[in-house]
Enzyme design. Structure first.
Site, PDB file in Angstrom:
ATOM      1  N   LYS A   1      -3.607  -6.196  -8.852  1.00 15.39           N
ATOM      2  CA  LYS A   1      -3.788  -6.645  -7.466  1.00 15.39           C
ATOM      3  C   LYS A   1      -5.273  -6.659  -7.096  1.00 15.39           C
ATOM      4  O   LYS A   1      -5.751  -7.593  -6.441  1.00 15.39           O
ATOM      5  CB  LYS A   1      -2.993  -5.745  -6.508  1.00 15.39           C
ATOM      6  CG  LYS A   1      -1.497  -5.980  -6.598  1.00 15.39           C
ATOM      7  CD  LYS A   1      -0.659  -4.912  -5.902  1.00 15.39           C
ATOM      8  CE  LYS A   1       0.816  -5.133  -6.210  1.00 15.39           C
ATOM      9  NZ  LYS A   1       1.724  -4.109  -5.655  1.00 15.39           N
TER      10      LYS A   1
ATOM     11  N   GLN B   1       1.867   1.387  -2.762  1.00 11.00           N
ATOM     12  CA  GLN B   1       2.552   1.095  -4.022  1.00 11.00           C
ATOM     13  C   GLN B   1       3.754   2.021  -4.193  1.00 11.00           C
ATOM     14  O   GLN B   1       3.643   3.235  -4.032  1.00 11.00           O
ATOM     15  CB  GLN B   1       1.567   1.252  -5.200  1.00 11.00           C
ATOM     16  CG  GLN B   1       2.128   0.848  -6.551  1.00 11.00           C
ATOM     17  CD  GLN B   1       2.447  -0.641  -6.667  1.00 11.00           C
ATOM     18  OE1 GLN B   1       1.795  -1.480  -6.064  1.00 11.00           O
ATOM     19  NE2 GLN B   1       3.474  -0.965  -7.423  1.00 11.00           N
TER      20      GLN B   1
ATOM     21  N   ASP C   1       3.461  -6.665   2.138  1.00  9.44           N
ATOM     22  CA  ASP C   1       4.580  -6.552   1.191  1.00  9.44           C
ATOM     23  C   ASP C   1       5.869  -7.105   1.802  1.00  9.44           C
ATOM     24  O   ASP C   1       6.835  -7.359   1.078  1.00  9.44           O
ATOM     25  CB  ASP C   1       4.825  -5.078   0.827  1.00  9.44           C
ATOM     26  CG  ASP C   1       4.257  -4.702  -0.527  1.00  9.44           C
ATOM     27  OD1 ASP C   1       4.136  -5.592  -1.386  1.00  9.44           O
ATOM     28  OD2 ASP C   1       3.947  -3.508  -0.721  1.00  9.44           O
TER      29      ASP C   1
HETATM   30  N1  GUN Z   1       6.625  -1.456  -6.688  1.00  5.07           N
HETATM   31  C1  GUN Z   1       7.253  -2.434  -7.403  1.00  5.07           C
HETATM   32  N2  GUN Z   1       7.071  -3.626  -6.811  1.00  5.07           N
HETATM   33  C2  GUN Z   1       6.325  -3.399  -5.703  1.00  5.07           C
HETATM   34  C3  GUN Z   1       5.800  -4.250  -4.696  1.00  5.07           C
HETATM   35  O1  GUN Z   1       6.006  -5.461  -4.661  1.00  5.07           O
HETATM   36  N3  GUN Z   1       5.066  -3.639  -3.727  1.00  5.07           N
HETATM   37  C4  GUN Z   1       4.858  -2.312  -3.714  1.00  5.07           C
HETATM   38  N4  GUN Z   1       4.148  -1.797  -2.700  1.00  5.07           N
HETATM   39  N5  GUN Z   1       5.314  -1.494  -4.634  1.00  5.07           N
HETATM   40  C5  GUN Z   1       6.046  -2.046  -5.632  1.00  5.07           C
END
Ligand code: GUN
Length: 291
Positions: A52, A96, A119
């Site tokens: 990211k 996350q 998200d």
């Molecule tokens: N863990 C697995 N996929 C995601 C996601 O799309 N966003 C976040 N914040 N955590 C994750």
């Protein structure tokens, strides 16, 4: 069979985003700024967050990574969320997942200001998406929809079977596939479904998001079906330097010859997910959905 190339599509979209960002900045606007909170040292989460941060650079965004040890208390983490909510320089942020067991993920998700929830996990965004209002949409389903569009997959009237009912993928995907303009007939199957194989065999589009390596076999797929594989399980592989490889939910070797179009793992849905997070962050910076 056509390979649906998520990596190349994501590269194209990131270049489009960067162009727009540079236009905004040249006109005196603010560079979008994404923050990420990472708790602990889970291997998968480390990789996702690093990807990211890299995607932010590719899109011309600023990024801030806040790292905490896994003994952080829920109250301390909620304090950090509040700080990002109040920081006018941060356009959007993510926490996350997964979080350590002593922290209630839902408390954290609901503490995020929905206007910065890139998200799309906050109940306000989930609810608004469900009734077709502008909202941040969870990046994986949004990325899949974008791939279906860019690869001209016929969704109107198609029978779409979704494997998995998670809040992040299965549930929002089902709502997006049935919305006006997409117009699929949607069936959601999960671990208790009795007719999963039969449903899959009748599907024009299968979206597999259950985290079971190579679960979808050739005898579950109708010839000519479109196959979208969301799975990314790490399976041991002694031939790799890392000691593992990523395995999707689909038995690719067996299913690909039957499919009209199929996403590979890696290089299919995964790169699109990160790219849609960038799109959501740009939308947040532009106040596209909320003032
Ligand atoms: N863990 C697995 N996929 C995601 C996601 O799309 N966003 C976040 N914040 N955590 C994750």
């Amino acid at each position: 069979m056509t390979l649906i190339d998520g990596k190349a599509t994501a590269t194209t979209i990131k270049a489009e985003i960067k162009q727009e960002v540079e236009r905004i900045v040249a006109a005196g606007g603010k560079r979008p700024h994404l923050a990420a909170i990472l708790v602990g040292h889970d291997g998968g989460s480390e990789t996702y967050v690093a990807n990211k941060v890299r995607a932010c650079e590719e899109c011309g965004f600023r990024s801030t990574l806040l790292r905490f040890e896994d003994d952080i208390t829920e109250a301390e983490l909620l304090g950090q969320v509040d700080r990002l909510n109040a920081d006018p320089d941060i356009d959007g942020f993510i926490v996350q997942l997964p979080l350590p067991r002593h922290i209630a993920e839902q408390h954290v998700i609901e503490a995020i200001d929905y206007r910065k929830d890139v998200d799309g996990f906050h109940p306000i965004n989930v609810g608004r998406m469900a009734i077709g209002l502008p909202a941040f949409i969870s990046a994986t389903p949004k990325g899949i929809l974008e791939l279906l569009r860019r690869y001209h997959v016929q969704t109107s009237g198609a029978k779409c079977v979704i494997l998995g009912r998670s809040n992040i993928v299965g549930k929002p995907m089902s709502q997006l596939m049935m919305q006006k303009g997409v117009d699929a007939t949607v069936t959601v199957c999960h671990s208790r479904s009795k007719t999963l194989k039969e449903e899959c065999r009748a599907a024009d589009i299968i979206i597999a998001a259950i985290g079971q390596p190579a679960f979808v076999k050739a005898d579950m797929v109708k010839p000519g079906a479109v196959i979208i594989d969301v799975g990314t399980t790490r399976v041991p592989d002694a031939t790799r330097k890392s000691g593992f490889r990523l395995q999707g939910d689909v038995d690719f070797q067996a299913v690909a010859p039957l499919a009209s179009q199929i996403t590979p793992v890696p290089g299919g849905v995964g790169p699109m997910t990160i790219c849609m997070l960038m799109q959501n962050t740009l939308a947040a910076a532009k106040h596209e959905y909320y003032d």
